[in-house]
Design a protein around this motif. Structure first.
Motif, short mmCIF file in Angstrom:
data_model
loop_
_atom_site.label_atom_id
_atom_site.label_comp_id
_atom_site.label_asym_id
_atom_site.label_seq_id
_atom_site.Cartn_x
_atom_site.Cartn_y
_atom_site.Cartn_z
N GLY A 133 -1.30 0.47 2.80
CA GLY A 133 -0.17 1.39 2.89
C GLY A 133 1.07 0.78 2.25
O GLY A 133 1.02 -0.36 1.78
N PRO A 134 2.17 1.47 2.24
CA PRO A 134 2.30 2.83 2.76
C PRO A 134 1.91 3.87 1.73
O PRO A 134 1.71 3.54 0.56
N ALA A 135 1.79 5.12 2.16
CA ALA A 135 1.41 6.20 1.26
C ALA A 135 2.35 6.27 0.08
O ALA A 135 3.57 6.18 0.24
N GLY A 136 1.79 6.35 -1.12
CA GLY A 136 2.61 6.53 -2.31
C GLY A 136 3.01 5.26 -3.02
O GLY A 136 3.52 5.31 -4.14
N ARG A 137 2.78 4.09 -2.41
CA ARG A 137 3.20 2.84 -3.06
C ARG A 137 2.04 1.91 -3.40
O ARG A 137 2.27 0.82 -3.94
N VAL A 138 0.82 2.31 -3.08
CA VAL A 138 -0.33 1.44 -3.33
C VAL A 138 -0.89 1.73 -4.72
O VAL A 138 -1.23 2.88 -5.03
N PRO A 139 -0.99 0.72 -5.58
CA PRO A 139 -1.52 0.96 -6.93
C PRO A 139 -3.01 1.28 -6.90
O PRO A 139 -3.72 0.90 -5.96
N ALA A 140 -3.47 1.98 -7.92
CA ALA A 140 -4.87 2.40 -7.97
C ALA A 140 -5.81 1.20 -7.97
O ALA A 140 -6.93 1.26 -7.44
#
Ligand SMILES: [Zn+2]
Ligand SMILES: [Zn+2]
Length: 115
Positions: free
Chosen positions: A101-108
């Protein structure tokens, strides 16, 4: 009332995410809670390892998992797991909060960044 060194059951956690990662826009894998002051930091597999860094800088020796369903404590002083009391709630981050996490900040390609 527990008198365990490094454990203060009355102190609530600092938040639901790693304190430093939230300030710097980072991301984490698993979360750990300082059993003394409630600091939430990221685990040693995370890119920034803020839980270990907090322990080293503060001298607070004990962490507890902040993952749902996990209740283990770990002492940096002894390098071993230990038993501890219930801590001030919440005992873990919200179930709906993603790992990593958090949602939206984890690279692919987040798995490549783990330690
Ligand atoms: Zn962090
Ligand atoms: Zn602490």
């Amino acid at each position: 009332m527990s008198v365990d060194v490094g454990i203060d059951p009355s102190t609530p956690p600092s938040g639901t995410g790693c304190l430093e990662c939230e300030q710097t826009g980072g991301w984490w894998f698993h979360l750990r809670r300082c059993a003394q002051c409630g600091h939430i930091g990221c685990c040693d597999s995370s890119p920034s390892q803020h839980a270990s860094r907090h322990a080293a800088e503060s001298g607070h020796p004990v962490i507890r998992s902040f993952e749902p369903g996990e209740a283990w404590f770990w002492s940096f002083r002894t390098g071993d797991f230990l038993d501890g009391p219930d801590l001030a709630p919440p005992e873990a981050h919200p179930d709906e909060q993603p790992v990593p996490g958090p949602a939206g900040r984890v690279p692919a390609d987040w798995e490549r960044h783990l330690h």
